[in-house]
Write a protein that holds these residues in place. Structure first.
Motif, PDB file in Angstrom:
ATOM      1  N   ARG A  44      13.959  56.062  -1.858  1.00  0.00           N
ATOM      2  CA  ARG A  44      14.955  57.116  -1.583  1.00  0.00           C
ATOM      3  C   ARG A  44      14.738  58.323  -2.479  1.00  0.00           C
ATOM      4  NH1 ARG A  44      19.414  52.799  -1.588  1.00  0.00           N
ATOM      5  NH2 ARG A  44      19.356  53.288  -3.796  1.00  0.00           N
ATOM      6  N   GLY A  45      13.730  58.269  -3.347  1.00  0.00           N
ATOM      7  CA  GLY A  45      13.431  59.421  -4.185  1.00  0.00           C
ATOM      8  C   GLY A  45      13.848  59.285  -5.635  1.00  0.00           C
ATOM      9  N   ASP A  46      14.303  58.128  -6.055  1.00  0.00           N
ATOM     10  CA  ASP A  46      14.647  57.915  -7.465  1.00  0.00           C
ATOM     11  C   ASP A  46      13.357  57.688  -8.235  1.00  0.00           C
ATOM     12  OD1 ASP A  46      17.442  58.040  -7.091  1.00  0.00           O
ATOM     13  OD2 ASP A  46      17.449  55.975  -6.367  1.00  0.00           O
ATOM     14  N   LEU A  47      12.813  58.766  -8.820  1.00  0.00           N
ATOM     15  CA  LEU A  47      11.487  58.697  -9.416  1.00  0.00           C
ATOM     16  C   LEU A  47      11.465  58.940 -10.923  1.00  0.00           C
ATOM     17  CD1 LEU A  47       9.612  60.652  -6.603  1.00  0.00           C
ATOM     18  CD2 LEU A  47       9.844  58.166  -6.875  1.00  0.00           C
ATOM     19  N   ASP A  48      12.601  58.936 -11.584  1.00  0.00           N
ATOM     20  CA  ASP A  48      12.659  59.145 -13.030  1.00  0.00           C
ATOM     21  C   ASP A  48      12.064  60.497 -13.419  1.00  0.00           C
ATOM     22  OD1 ASP A  48      13.212  58.617 -15.696  1.00  0.00           O
ATOM     23  OD2 ASP A  48      11.465  57.365 -16.013  1.00  0.00           O
ATOM     24  N   ALA A  49      12.290  61.517 -12.584  1.00  0.00           N
ATOM     25  CA  ALA A  49      11.753  62.851 -12.845  1.00  0.00           C
ATOM     26  C   ALA A  49      12.685  63.615 -13.785  1.00  0.00           C
ATOM     27  CB  ALA A  49      11.595  63.613 -11.542  1.00  0.00           C
ATOM     28  N   ALA A  50      12.093  64.300 -14.764  1.00  0.00           N
ATOM     29  CA  ALA A  50      12.881  65.068 -15.727  1.00  0.00           C
ATOM     30  C   ALA A  50      13.752  66.112 -15.029  1.00  0.00           C
ATOM     31  CB  ALA A  50      11.954  65.732 -16.740  1.00  0.00           C
ATOM     32  N   ALA A  51      13.265  66.662 -13.938  1.00  0.00           N
ATOM     33  CA  ALA A  51      14.030  67.676 -13.211  1.00  0.00           C
ATOM     34  C   ALA A  51      15.322  67.108 -12.616  1.00  0.00           C
ATOM     35  CB  ALA A  51      13.168  68.280 -12.098  1.00  0.00           C
ATOM     36  N   ASP A  52      15.355  65.795 -12.392  1.00  0.00           N
ATOM     37  CA  ASP A  52      16.545  65.156 -11.813  1.00  0.00           C
ATOM     38  C   ASP A  52      17.564  64.727 -12.868  1.00  0.00           C
ATOM     39  OD1 ASP A  52      15.454  65.420  -9.288  1.00  0.00           O
ATOM     40  OD2 ASP A  52      14.569  63.410  -9.299  1.00  0.00           O
ATOM     41  N   ARG A  53      17.203  64.810 -14.142  1.00  0.00           N
ATOM     42  CA  ARG A  53      18.070  64.318 -15.214  1.00  0.00           C
ATOM     43  C   ARG A  53      19.485  64.914 -15.161  1.00  0.00           C
ATOM     44  NH1 ARG A  53      17.286  61.246 -19.540  1.00  0.00           N
ATOM     45  NH2 ARG A  53      18.758  61.446 -21.244  1.00  0.00           N
ATOM     46  N   PRO A  54      19.638  66.236 -14.969  1.00  0.00           N
ATOM     47  CA  PRO A  54      21.007  66.783 -14.916  1.00  0.00           C
ATOM     48  C   PRO A  54      21.842  66.178 -13.783  1.00  0.00           C
ATOM     49  CG  PRO A  54      19.419  68.547 -15.215  1.00  0.00           C
ATOM     50  CD  PRO A  54      18.624  67.301 -14.927  1.00  0.00           C
ATOM     51  N   LEU A  55      21.203  65.892 -12.660  1.00  0.00           N
ATOM     52  CA  LEU A  55      21.935  65.288 -11.543  1.00  0.00           C
ATOM     53  C   LEU A  55      22.387  63.869 -11.883  1.00  0.00           C
ATOM     54  CD1 LEU A  55      19.605  66.518  -8.664  1.00  0.00           C
ATOM     55  CD2 LEU A  55      21.852  67.436  -9.305  1.00  0.00           C
ATOM     56  N   TYR A  56      21.501  63.112 -12.518  1.00  0.00           N
ATOM     57  CA  TYR A  56      21.865  61.757 -12.921  1.00  0.00           C
ATOM     58  C   TYR A  56      22.926  61.779 -14.021  1.00  0.00           C
ATOM     59  CZ  TYR A  56      18.292  59.551 -10.109  1.00  0.00           C
ATOM     60  OH  TYR A  56      17.555  59.098  -9.050  1.00  0.00           O
ATOM     61  N   ALA A  57      22.834  62.736 -14.929  1.00  0.00           N
ATOM     62  CA  ALA A  57      23.847  62.853 -15.983  1.00  0.00           C
ATOM     63  C   ALA A  57      25.217  63.145 -15.383  1.00  0.00           C
ATOM     64  CB  ALA A  57      23.444  63.946 -16.979  1.00  0.00           C
ATOM     65  N   GLU A  58      25.254  64.029 -14.391  1.00  0.00           N
ATOM     66  CA  GLU A  58      26.520  64.341 -13.724  1.00  0.00           C
ATOM     67  C   GLU A  58      27.065  63.116 -12.992  1.00  0.00           C
ATOM     68  OE1 GLU A  58      29.891  66.191 -12.344  1.00  0.00           O
ATOM     69  OE2 GLU A  58      28.513  66.839 -13.916  1.00  0.00           O
ATOM     70  N   ALA A  59      26.186  62.394 -12.311  1.00  0.00           N
ATOM     71  CA  ALA A  59      26.627  61.183 -11.594  1.00  0.00           C
ATOM     72  C   ALA A  59      27.180  60.155 -12.585  1.00  0.00           C
ATOM     73  CB  ALA A  59      25.468  60.595 -10.807  1.00  0.00           C
ATOM     74  N   LEU A  60      26.474  59.955 -13.690  1.00  0.00           N
ATOM     75  CA  LEU A  60      26.937  58.995 -14.694  1.00  0.00           C
ATOM     76  C   LEU A  60      28.286  59.425 -15.255  1.00  0.00           C
ATOM     77  CD1 LEU A  60      26.312  56.408 -16.263  1.00  0.00           C
ATOM     78  CD2 LEU A  60      25.098  57.820 -17.937  1.00  0.00           C
ATOM     79  N   THR A  61      28.440  60.717 -15.479  1.00  0.00           N
ATOM     80  CA  THR A  61      29.709  61.251 -15.974  1.00  0.00           C
ATOM     81  C   THR A  61      30.846  60.930 -15.013  1.00  0.00           C
ATOM     82  OG1 THR A  61      28.613  63.038 -17.138  1.00  0.00           O
ATOM     83  CG2 THR A  61      30.927  63.369 -16.614  1.00  0.00           C
ATOM     84  N   ARG A  62      30.596  61.125 -13.747  1.00  0.00           N
ATOM     85  CA  ARG A  62      31.636  60.862 -12.736  1.00  0.00           C
ATOM     86  C   ARG A  62      31.941  59.375 -12.623  1.00  0.00           C
ATOM     87  NH1 ARG A  62      31.276  64.968  -7.791  1.00  0.00           N
ATOM     88  NH2 ARG A  62      30.968  66.858  -8.981  1.00  0.00           N
ATOM     89  N   ILE A  63      30.912  58.538 -12.722  1.00  0.00           N
ATOM     90  CA  ILE A  63      31.106  57.092 -12.562  1.00  0.00           C
ATOM     91  C   ILE A  63      31.889  56.507 -13.731  1.00  0.00           C
ATOM     92  CG2 ILE A  63      29.915  54.870 -12.529  1.00  0.00           C
ATOM     93  CD1 ILE A  63      27.667  56.345 -10.925  1.00  0.00           C
ATOM     94  N   ILE A  64      31.519  56.872 -14.949  1.00  0.00           N
ATOM     95  CA  ILE A  64      32.147  56.224 -16.108  1.00  0.00           C
ATOM     96  C   ILE A  64      33.061  57.136 -16.900  1.00  0.00           C
ATOM     97  CG2 ILE A  64      30.348  54.488 -16.303  1.00  0.00           C
ATOM     98  CD1 ILE A  64      29.146  56.041 -18.575  1.00  0.00           C
ATOM     99  N   GLY A  65      33.206  58.382 -16.459  1.00  0.00           N
ATOM    100  CA  GLY A  65      34.167  59.274 -17.093  1.00  0.00           C
ATOM    101  C   GLY A  65      33.788  59.712 -18.493  1.00  0.00           C
ATOM    102  N   ILE A  66      32.515  60.005 -18.723  1.00  0.00           N
ATOM    103  CA  ILE A  66      32.093  60.490 -20.033  1.00  0.00           C
ATOM    104  C   ILE A  66      31.685  61.940 -19.928  1.00  0.00           C
ATOM    105  CG2 ILE A  66      31.318  58.236 -20.834  1.00  0.00           C
ATOM    106  CD1 ILE A  66      28.452  59.169 -20.214  1.00  0.00           C
ATOM    107  N   ARG A  67      31.554  62.605 -21.042  1.00  0.00           N
ATOM    108  CA  ARG A  67      31.069  63.977 -21.040  1.00  0.00           C
ATOM    109  C   ARG A  67      29.554  63.966 -20.907  1.00  0.00           C
ATOM    110  NH1 ARG A  67      33.330  67.072 -26.028  1.00  0.00           N
ATOM    111  NH2 ARG A  67      31.208  66.584 -26.498  1.00  0.00           N
TER     112      ARG A  67
END
Length: 70
Positions: A44-67
């Motif tokens: 599905r495109g989950d390739l551990d790319a540095a360019a995707d890090r901000p998107l994953y950080a935002e998703a993690l923030t939403r899932i667990i409620g962290i900054r």
């Protein structure tokens, strides 16, 4: 469901012991790597790319409620 579990908790498994705990911002790199190692996620495109890090950080923030990490 996990809200009913008091974390962290030690679990005994055949290979020894494991600690089940809630993820935090420090786990982002490992979570991205874990997803990219999974053939279905990688397809599905989950390739551990540095360019995707901000998107994953935002998703993690939403899932667990962290900054987000800076």
């Amino acid at each position: 469901m996990l809200n009913a579990i008091s974390l962290p908790v030690e679990l005994n498994v055949v290979a020894g012991g494991v600690t089940l705990r809630r993820a935090d911002a420090d786990d982002l790199t490992d979570l991205m790597r874990l997803l990219s190692d999974d053939p279905i996620s990688a397809g599905r495109g989950d390739l551990d790319a540095a360019a995707d890090r901000p998107l994953y950080a935002e998703a993690l923030t939403r899932i667990i409620g962290i900054r987000p990490m800076n």
